[in-house]
Write an enzyme that holds these catalytic residues in place. Structure first.
Site, PDB file in Angstrom:
ATOM      1  N   ASN A   1       0.745  -2.532   5.150  1.00 28.39           N
ATOM      2  CA  ASN A   1      -0.063  -1.314   5.265  1.00 28.39           C
ATOM      3  C   ASN A   1      -1.243  -1.294   4.282  1.00 28.39           C
ATOM      4  O   ASN A   1      -2.185  -0.538   4.473  1.00 28.39           O
ATOM      5  CB  ASN A   1       0.862  -0.105   5.031  1.00 28.39           C
ATOM      6  CG  ASN A   1       0.101   1.163   4.727  1.00 28.39           C
ATOM      7  OD1 ASN A   1      -0.364   1.848   5.627  1.00 28.39           O
ATOM      8  ND2 ASN A   1      -0.041   1.493   3.440  1.00 28.39           N
TER       9      ASN A   1
ATOM     10  N   TYR B   1     -14.406  -4.059   8.329  1.00 26.28           N
ATOM     11  CA  TYR B   1     -13.107  -3.407   8.580  1.00 26.28           C
ATOM     12  C   TYR B   1     -12.651  -3.660  10.029  1.00 26.28           C
ATOM     13  O   TYR B   1     -11.479  -3.980  10.262  1.00 26.28           O
ATOM     14  CB  TYR B   1     -13.278  -1.912   8.306  1.00 26.28           C
ATOM     15  CG  TYR B   1     -12.018  -1.088   8.368  1.00 26.28           C
ATOM     16  CD1 TYR B   1     -11.091  -1.107   7.327  1.00 26.28           C
ATOM     17  CD2 TYR B   1     -11.751  -0.269   9.468  1.00 26.28           C
ATOM     18  CE1 TYR B   1      -9.936  -0.319   7.374  1.00 26.28           C
ATOM     19  CE2 TYR B   1     -10.615   0.518   9.524  1.00 26.28           C
ATOM     20  CZ  TYR B   1      -9.708   0.487   8.471  1.00 26.28           C
ATOM     21  OH  TYR B   1      -8.571   1.260   8.531  1.00 26.28           O
TER      22      TYR B   1
ATOM     23  N   ILE C   1      -6.482   9.680  10.228  1.00 26.18           N
ATOM     24  CA  ILE C   1      -5.352  10.301   9.543  1.00 26.18           C
ATOM     25  C   ILE C   1      -5.844  10.859   8.205  1.00 26.18           C
ATOM     26  O   ILE C   1      -6.574  10.163   7.479  1.00 26.18           O
ATOM     27  CB  ILE C   1      -4.220   9.262   9.284  1.00 26.18           C
ATOM     28  CG1 ILE C   1      -3.876   8.482  10.566  1.00 26.18           C
ATOM     29  CG2 ILE C   1      -2.991   9.934   8.681  1.00 26.18           C
ATOM     30  CD1 ILE C   1      -3.358   9.300  11.716  1.00 26.18           C
TER      31      ILE C   1
ATOM     32  N   GLY D   1       0.830  -1.203   0.000  1.00 22.55           N
ATOM     33  CA  GLY D   1       0.000   0.000   0.000  1.00 22.55           C
ATOM     34  C   GLY D   1       0.862   1.248   0.000  1.00 22.55           C
ATOM     35  O   GLY D   1       0.452   2.301   0.502  1.00 22.55           O
TER      36      GLY D   1
ATOM     37  N   ARG E   1       0.219   5.438  -1.974  1.00 20.71           N
ATOM     38  CA  ARG E   1      -0.438   6.693  -1.569  1.00 20.71           C
ATOM     39  C   ARG E   1      -0.425   6.780  -0.050  1.00 20.71           C
ATOM     40  O   ARG E   1      -0.067   5.829   0.633  1.00 20.71           O
ATOM     41  CB  ARG E   1      -1.915   6.683  -1.994  1.00 20.71           C
ATOM     42  CG  ARG E   1      -2.133   6.715  -3.458  1.00 20.71           C
ATOM     43  CD  ARG E   1      -3.611   6.770  -3.793  1.00 20.71           C
ATOM     44  NE  ARG E   1      -4.221   5.443  -3.854  1.00 20.71           N
ATOM     45  CZ  ARG E   1      -5.367   5.106  -3.268  1.00 20.71           C
ATOM     46  NH1 ARG E   1      -6.027   5.977  -2.533  1.00 20.71           N
ATOM     47  NH2 ARG E   1      -5.854   3.886  -3.399  1.00 20.71           N
TER      48      ARG E   1
ATOM     49  N   VAL F   1      -2.147  -7.721  -2.970  1.00 25.38           N
ATOM     50  CA  VAL F   1      -1.680  -8.524  -1.823  1.00 25.38           C
ATOM     51  C   VAL F   1      -2.641  -9.665  -1.475  1.00 25.38           C
ATOM     52  O   VAL F   1      -2.259 -10.613  -0.785  1.00 25.38           O
ATOM     53  CB  VAL F   1      -1.404  -7.668  -0.561  1.00 25.38           C
ATOM     54  CG1 VAL F   1      -0.249  -6.718  -0.770  1.00 25.38           C
ATOM     55  CG2 VAL F   1      -2.654  -6.951  -0.083  1.00 25.38           C
TER      56      VAL F   1
HETATM   57  P1  NDP Z   1      -5.246   4.912   1.042  1.00 27.85           P
HETATM   58  O1  NDP Z   1      -6.594   4.493   0.592  1.00 27.85           O
HETATM   59  O2  NDP Z   1      -4.840   6.337   0.915  1.00 27.85           O
HETATM   60  O3  NDP Z   1      -4.107   4.001   0.325  1.00 27.85           O
HETATM   61  C1  NDP Z   1      -4.230   2.614   0.371  1.00 27.85           C
HETATM   62  C2  NDP Z   1      -3.056   1.980  -0.335  1.00 27.85           C
HETATM   63  O4  NDP Z   1      -3.227   0.545  -0.245  1.00 27.85           O
HETATM   64  C3  NDP Z   1      -2.988   2.329  -1.812  1.00 27.85           C
HETATM   65  O5  NDP Z   1      -1.636   2.488  -2.212  1.00 27.85           O
HETATM   66  C4  NDP Z   1      -3.579   1.088  -2.479  1.00 27.85           C
HETATM   67  O6  NDP Z   1      -3.080   0.799  -3.780  1.00 27.85           O
HETATM   68  C5  NDP Z   1      -3.110   0.002  -1.540  1.00 27.85           C
HETATM   69  N1  NDP Z   1      -3.922  -1.205  -1.668  1.00 27.85           N
HETATM   70  C6  NDP Z   1      -5.246  -1.347  -1.438  1.00 27.85           C
HETATM   71  N2  NDP Z   1      -5.634  -2.600  -1.711  1.00 27.85           N
HETATM   72  C7  NDP Z   1      -4.536  -3.271  -2.126  1.00 27.85           C
HETATM   73  C8  NDP Z   1      -4.282  -4.596  -2.554  1.00 27.85           C
HETATM   74  N3  NDP Z   1      -5.274  -5.502  -2.608  1.00 27.85           N
HETATM   75  N4  NDP Z   1      -3.028  -4.932  -2.912  1.00 27.85           N
HETATM   76  C9  NDP Z   1      -2.027  -4.024  -2.867  1.00 27.85           C
HETATM   77  N5  NDP Z   1      -2.192  -2.761  -2.464  1.00 27.85           N
HETATM   78  C10 NDP Z   1      -3.436  -2.387  -2.101  1.00 27.85           C
HETATM   79  O7  NDP Z   1      -5.156   4.421   2.572  1.00 27.85           O
HETATM   80  P2  NDP Z   1      -4.472   5.071   3.869  1.00 27.85           P
HETATM   81  O8  NDP Z   1      -3.116   5.548   3.544  1.00 27.85           O
HETATM   82  O9  NDP Z   1      -5.437   5.984   4.504  1.00 27.85           O
HETATM   83  O10 NDP Z   1      -4.378   3.788   4.823  1.00 27.85           O
HETATM   84  C11 NDP Z   1      -3.249   2.945   4.865  1.00 27.85           C
HETATM   85  C12 NDP Z   1      -3.476   1.899   5.937  1.00 27.85           C
HETATM   86  O11 NDP Z   1      -3.716   2.549   7.194  1.00 27.85           O
HETATM   87  C13 NDP Z   1      -4.668   0.992   5.668  1.00 27.85           C
HETATM   88  O12 NDP Z   1      -4.374  -0.321   6.106  1.00 27.85           O
HETATM   89  C14 NDP Z   1      -5.745   1.593   6.543  1.00 27.85           C
HETATM   90  O13 NDP Z   1      -6.709   0.649   6.910  1.00 27.85           O
HETATM   91  C15 NDP Z   1      -4.931   2.065   7.734  1.00 27.85           C
HETATM   92  N6  NDP Z   1      -5.579   3.103   8.501  1.00 27.85           N
HETATM   93  C16 NDP Z   1      -5.842   4.330   7.952  1.00 27.85           C
HETATM   94  C17 NDP Z   1      -6.459   5.303   8.713  1.00 27.85           C
HETATM   95  C18 NDP Z   1      -6.746   6.670   8.188  1.00 27.85           C
HETATM   96  O14 NDP Z   1      -7.332   7.464   8.955  1.00 27.85           O
HETATM   97  N7  NDP Z   1      -6.369   7.004   6.977  1.00 27.85           N
HETATM   98  C19 NDP Z   1      -6.877   5.042  10.108  1.00 27.85           C
HETATM   99  C20 NDP Z   1      -6.535   3.728  10.572  1.00 27.85           C
HETATM  100  C21 NDP Z   1      -5.922   2.802   9.797  1.00 27.85           C
HETATM  101  P3  NDP Z   1      -3.384   1.744  -5.062  1.00 27.85           P
HETATM  102  O15 NDP Z   1      -2.744   3.073  -4.736  1.00 27.85           O
HETATM  103  O16 NDP Z   1      -2.692   1.036  -6.175  1.00 27.85           O
HETATM  104  O17 NDP Z   1      -4.850   1.830  -5.178  1.00 27.85           O
END
Ligand code: NDP
Length: 248
Positions: A91, A156, A189, A13, A16, A65
């Site tokens: 992540n 989730y 976040i 992940g 972004r 993943v």
């Molecule tokens: P974003 O939605 O901004 O980014 C998610 C990233 O995960 C992207 O790069 C996406 O890929 C990648 N991704 C999603 N599905 C897959 C997959 N099947 N295989 C490979 N890559 C994948 O998320 P955040 O940065 O906000 O969150 C990151 C982590 O933190 C997550 O696990 C989320 O649950 C956790 N989190 C976030 C919070 C928040 O407030 N933002 C709070 C608590 C936890 P692509 O760019 O190619 O689409």
């Protein structure tokens, strides 16, 4: 400070948001980072941005993943191209929110397959090199929602609570090999994931944060970098909430 000189890190992940900032932070301190995300455009752009600041630090890998076989191939490719991995950051995560009454089976499966099975897949694929590496680390990005639950996020919450259980179990399994395994539980976040939420929901969340503001990706990256560093060698099986005091 170069806490990660000669270290190879994988950040899922990493295309972004939080993952990109974690990858950037590790690269800033000397790590070679495999930036993994679903779409080639996303991880490619993130790797380019990191390399613009820290030349040749990042390599992009587009992999889902949730795909067990693809993750096995990814591990082989990263081993061949970058070398043996020291640091694995799980992540990658998605949401498919909705009240249970209306939740579709595919909403459940997508979230569990990505957030929980995705981490099973990567740990399975990278555990052998990690067991032989110097300062080996696994860090799983959970969520405060895995600790306290949330209406409309049963899929989730279950995935993140499952991730916390998985973290503790593998911390016990891998401790004898010197691999530490911890979880970080972010609060709210500011990223694309939270950007989609209606203003009223954001205001309701903000009212529950004692420090009075949303977190930034660098708040999570700083904690992850500490746990990934040699200084954290005696910490395993723990969950660290980085949430402005939401869950105290
Ligand atoms: P974003 O939605 O901004 O980014 C998610 C990233 O995960 C992207 O790069 C996406 O890929 C990648 N991704 C999603 N599905 C897959 C997959 N099947 N295989 C490979 N890559 C994948 O998320 P955040 O940065 O906000 O969150 C990151 C982590 O933190 C997550 O696990 C989320 O649950 C956790 N989190 C976030 C919070 C928040 O407030 N933002 C709070 C608590 C936890 P692509 O760019 O190619 O689409």
């Amino acid at each position: 400070m170069s806490r990660f000189a000669n270290k190879i890190a994988v950040v899922t992940g990493g295309g972004r948001g939080i993952g990109q900032e974690i990858a950037r932070t590790l690269a800033a301190e000397g790590a070679k980072v495999a930036v993994v995300s679903r779409s080639a455009a996303s991880c490619g752009k993130a790797a380019d941005e990191i390399n613009a600041e820290f030349p040749a630090a990042a390599t992009a890998y587009a992999v889902d993943v949730a795909d067990h076989a693809a993750v096995q191939e990814l591990a082989k490719k990263i081993g061949d191209e970058l070398g043996a991995v020291n640091i694995l950051i799980n992540n990658a995560g998605v949401t498919r929110d909705g009240l249970l009454m209306r939740m579709k089976e595919e909403d459940w499966d997508t979230v569990l397959d990505t957030n929980l099975k995705g981490t099973f897949n990567t740990v399975k694929a990278f555990m052998r090199p990690l067991m032989k590496a110097e300062d080996p680390r696994i860090i799983n990005i959970a969520s405060v929602i895995g600790l306290i639950g949330n209406a409309g996020q049963s899929n989730y919450s279950a995935s993140k609570a499952g991730l916390i259980g998985f973290t503790k179990a593998i911390a016990r399994e891998l401790a004898g090999r010197g691999v530490t395994c911890n979880a970080v539980a972010p609060g709210f976040i500011t990223t694309d994931m939270t950007g989609e939420l209606p203003e009223a929901v954001k205001e309701a969340v903000l009212a529950k944060i004692p420090l009075g503001s949303f977190g930034e990706t660098k708040d999570i990256a700083a904690m992850v970098a500490y746990l990934a560093s040699p200084a954290a060698r005696y910490i395993t099986g723990q969950v660290f909430a980085v949430d402005g005091g939401m869950t105290m």
